[in-house]
Motif scaffolding. Structure first.
Motif, PDB file in Angstrom:
ATOM      1  N   GLN A 144      44.992  45.764  44.808  1.00 51.34           N
ATOM      2  CA  GLN A 144      43.885  45.109  44.138  1.00 51.34           C
ATOM      3  C   GLN A 144      44.428  44.064  43.187  1.00 51.34           C
ATOM      4  O   GLN A 144      45.584  44.150  42.755  1.00 51.34           O
ATOM      5  N   PRO A 145      43.617  43.045  42.862  1.00 50.36           N
ATOM      6  CA  PRO A 145      44.079  42.017  41.922  1.00 50.36           C
ATOM      7  C   PRO A 145      44.309  42.597  40.521  1.00 50.36           C
ATOM      8  O   PRO A 145      43.833  43.682  40.198  1.00 50.36           O
ATOM      9  N   PHE A 146      45.044  41.842  39.730  1.00 55.18           N
ATOM     10  CA  PHE A 146      45.356  42.248  38.353  1.00 55.18           C
ATOM     11  C   PHE A 146      45.103  41.074  37.424  1.00 55.18           C
ATOM     12  O   PHE A 146      45.424  39.924  37.750  1.00 55.18           O
ATOM     13  N   ALA A 147      44.516  41.343  36.274  1.00 48.24           N
ATOM     14  CA  ALA A 147      44.362  40.333  35.230  1.00 48.24           C
ATOM     15  C   ALA A 147      44.849  40.917  33.919  1.00 48.24           C
ATOM     16  O   ALA A 147      44.442  42.022  33.541  1.00 48.24           O
ATOM     17  N   PRO A 148      45.740  40.216  33.201  1.00 50.94           N
ATOM     18  CA  PRO A 148      46.281  40.751  31.946  1.00 50.94           C
ATOM     19  C   PRO A 148      45.234  40.887  30.852  1.00 50.94           C
ATOM     20  O   PRO A 148      45.414  41.667  29.909  1.00 50.94           O
ATOM     21  N   SER A 149      44.144  40.100  30.959  1.00 49.11           N
ATOM     22  CA  SER A 149      43.047  40.204  29.992  1.00 49.11           C
ATOM     23  C   SER A 149      41.829  39.515  30.607  1.00 49.11           C
ATOM     24  O   SER A 149      41.876  39.049  31.745  1.00 49.11           O
ATOM     25  N   ARG A 150      40.766  39.441  29.854  1.00 51.42           N
ATOM     26  CA  ARG A 150      39.561  38.751  30.326  1.00 51.42           C
ATOM     27  C   ARG A 150      39.634  37.256  30.053  1.00 51.42           C
ATOM     28  O   ARG A 150      38.742  36.507  30.440  1.00 51.42           O
ATOM     29  N   ALA A 196      47.384  41.152  45.602  1.00 52.32           N
ATOM     30  CA  ALA A 196      48.280  42.191  45.085  1.00 52.32           C
ATOM     31  C   ALA A 196      48.518  42.092  43.581  1.00 52.32           C
ATOM     32  O   ALA A 196      49.319  42.854  43.030  1.00 52.32           O
ATOM     33  N   GLY A 197      47.876  41.141  42.901  1.00 53.44           N
ATOM     34  CA  GLY A 197      47.969  41.070  41.454  1.00 53.44           C
ATOM     35  C   GLY A 197      49.161  40.325  40.904  1.00 53.44           C
ATOM     36  O   GLY A 197      49.559  40.542  39.762  1.00 53.44           O
ATOM     37  N   ARG A 198      49.736  39.396  41.692  1.00 52.97           N
ATOM     38  CA  ARG A 198      50.938  38.689  41.257  1.00 52.97           C
ATOM     39  C   ARG A 198      50.636  37.366  40.557  1.00 52.97           C
ATOM     40  O   ARG A 198      51.530  36.737  39.999  1.00 52.97           O
ATOM     41  N   ILE A 218      42.058  39.417  53.320  1.00 58.94           N
ATOM     42  CA  ILE A 218      42.846  40.364  52.532  1.00 58.94           C
ATOM     43  C   ILE A 218      42.484  40.263  51.047  1.00 58.94           C
ATOM     44  O   ILE A 218      42.298  41.277  50.363  1.00 58.94           O
ATOM     45  N   ALA A 219      42.361  39.038  50.539  1.00 57.25           N
ATOM     46  CA  ALA A 219      41.992  38.855  49.127  1.00 57.25           C
ATOM     47  C   ALA A 219      40.583  39.373  48.851  1.00 57.25           C
ATOM     48  O   ALA A 219      40.344  40.047  47.841  1.00 57.25           O
ATOM     49  N   ASP A 220      39.642  39.060  49.745  1.00 58.55           N
ATOM     50  CA  ASP A 220      38.271  39.542  49.568  1.00 58.55           C
ATOM     51  C   ASP A 220      38.220  41.065  49.553  1.00 58.55           C
ATOM     52  O   ASP A 220      37.560  41.674  48.701  1.00 58.55           O
ATOM     53  N   GLU A 221      38.899  41.685  50.511  1.00 61.36           N
ATOM     54  CA  GLU A 221      38.858  43.136  50.621  1.00 61.36           C
ATOM     55  C   GLU A 221      39.574  43.818  49.453  1.00 61.36           C
ATOM     56  O   GLU A 221      39.237  44.945  49.083  1.00 61.36           O
TER      57      GLU A 221
END
Length: 270
Positions: A144-150, A196-198, A218-221
């Motif tokens: 899943q994607p990753f974000a360090p903050s909002r 993958a959150g990179r 892949i990104a959507d899913e």
């Protein structure tokens, strides 16, 4: 035989071992009519995959990057039933130069939309796969994607400056709303790395169907938020076309809204 992500991953690894990795560091590239690079590895990989898919899934045609435009148009007519879309070596210029960022991309399109995708990074032996409505995985582990903050100011942006329309290029180069900017040079891998959150923000000015068919699925899913736009008008675009499309995406819908606002890209979500 029913197409499954694990089977596609095995096909891509076989293709890399047979047609791509043996010739890395020592193969010459030439220019195609559109100015892009091609090597014998591109052609060998497409032949290998074409033969393997015809053997395992007879009756489903294949649209490959290394076909003529006329052949691609003819194959696309099957997109309403079933069609394989293949980029046998995405990132050919990286591959020819020895830069370790290239991939093989394979998507199955049914009823006009990608339903199955697999992308292999042969250097890292990372295989990203997705099935519509079932999620996305890297080497059998969910991603899943990753974000360090909002905040968009904490985000890393993957931006292809070369193909952006002038107004977007100016917006990107003048803005300081994001943390930093990178560019990988393999569209398929860029979609996977977002999934993958990179990194968190994505902008690319000219993707072809074989570049994004598997990667965007892949990104959507995985849970990323993405749009494809017509470059000249910046209007939302249908996914299935041979014309280049501008891509804008982010780790989530909130960041995509902030990314569009940063770029002053005011279009309705597609």
């Amino acid at each position: 035989m029913t197409a499954e992500p694990t089977h596609l991953a095995r096909l891509l690894r076989d293709t890399a071992a047979t047609a791509i990795l043996p010739n890395w560091h020592g193969i010459a590239a030439s220019h195609k009519a559109d100015g892009s690079f091609v090597t014998e590895s591109d052609l060998a990989a497409q032949r290998y995959l074409s033969e393997a898919l015809a053997r395992d899934f007879p009756g489903i045609p294949l649209l490959g990057e290394e076909m003529t435009s006329a052949e691609q148009e003819r194959m696309l007519q099957n997109a309403d039933s079933a069609l394989w879309v293949v980029d046998p070596l995405d990132g050919t210029s990286n591959y020819a130069a020895g830069f370790p960022a290239f991939s093989i991309s394979l998507a199955l399109i049914e009823s006009g939309r990608p339903v199955l995708g697999a992308i292999l990074d042969p250097v890292r032996d990372e295989c990203f796969v997705a099935a519509r409505g079932q999620g996305a995985w890297l080497n059998d582990q969910p991603i899943q994607p990753f974000a360090p903050s909002r905040s968009i100011r904490d985000c890393l942006a993957m931006v292809d400056l070369k193909r952006l329309p002038p107004e977007l290029l100016r917006a990107v180069t003048r803005q300081t709303c994001f943390s930093s900017q990178r560019y990988l040079g393999s569209v398929a891998l860029e979609w996977c790395w977002l999934a993958a959150g990179r990194f968190q923000l994505y902008l690319h000015g000219g993707q072809k169907l074989w570049d994004y068919a598997a990667g965007r699925l892949i990104a959507d899913e995985a849970g990323a938020a993405a749009m494809h736009l017509i470059p000249d008008s910046l209007e939302p675009s249908p996914a299935i076309t041979l014309e280049p499309r501008l891509a804008i995406a982010a780790a989530n819908a909130e960041l995509l809204d902030a990314w569009r606002a940063c770029l002053k890209l005011d279009v309705a979500a597609s």
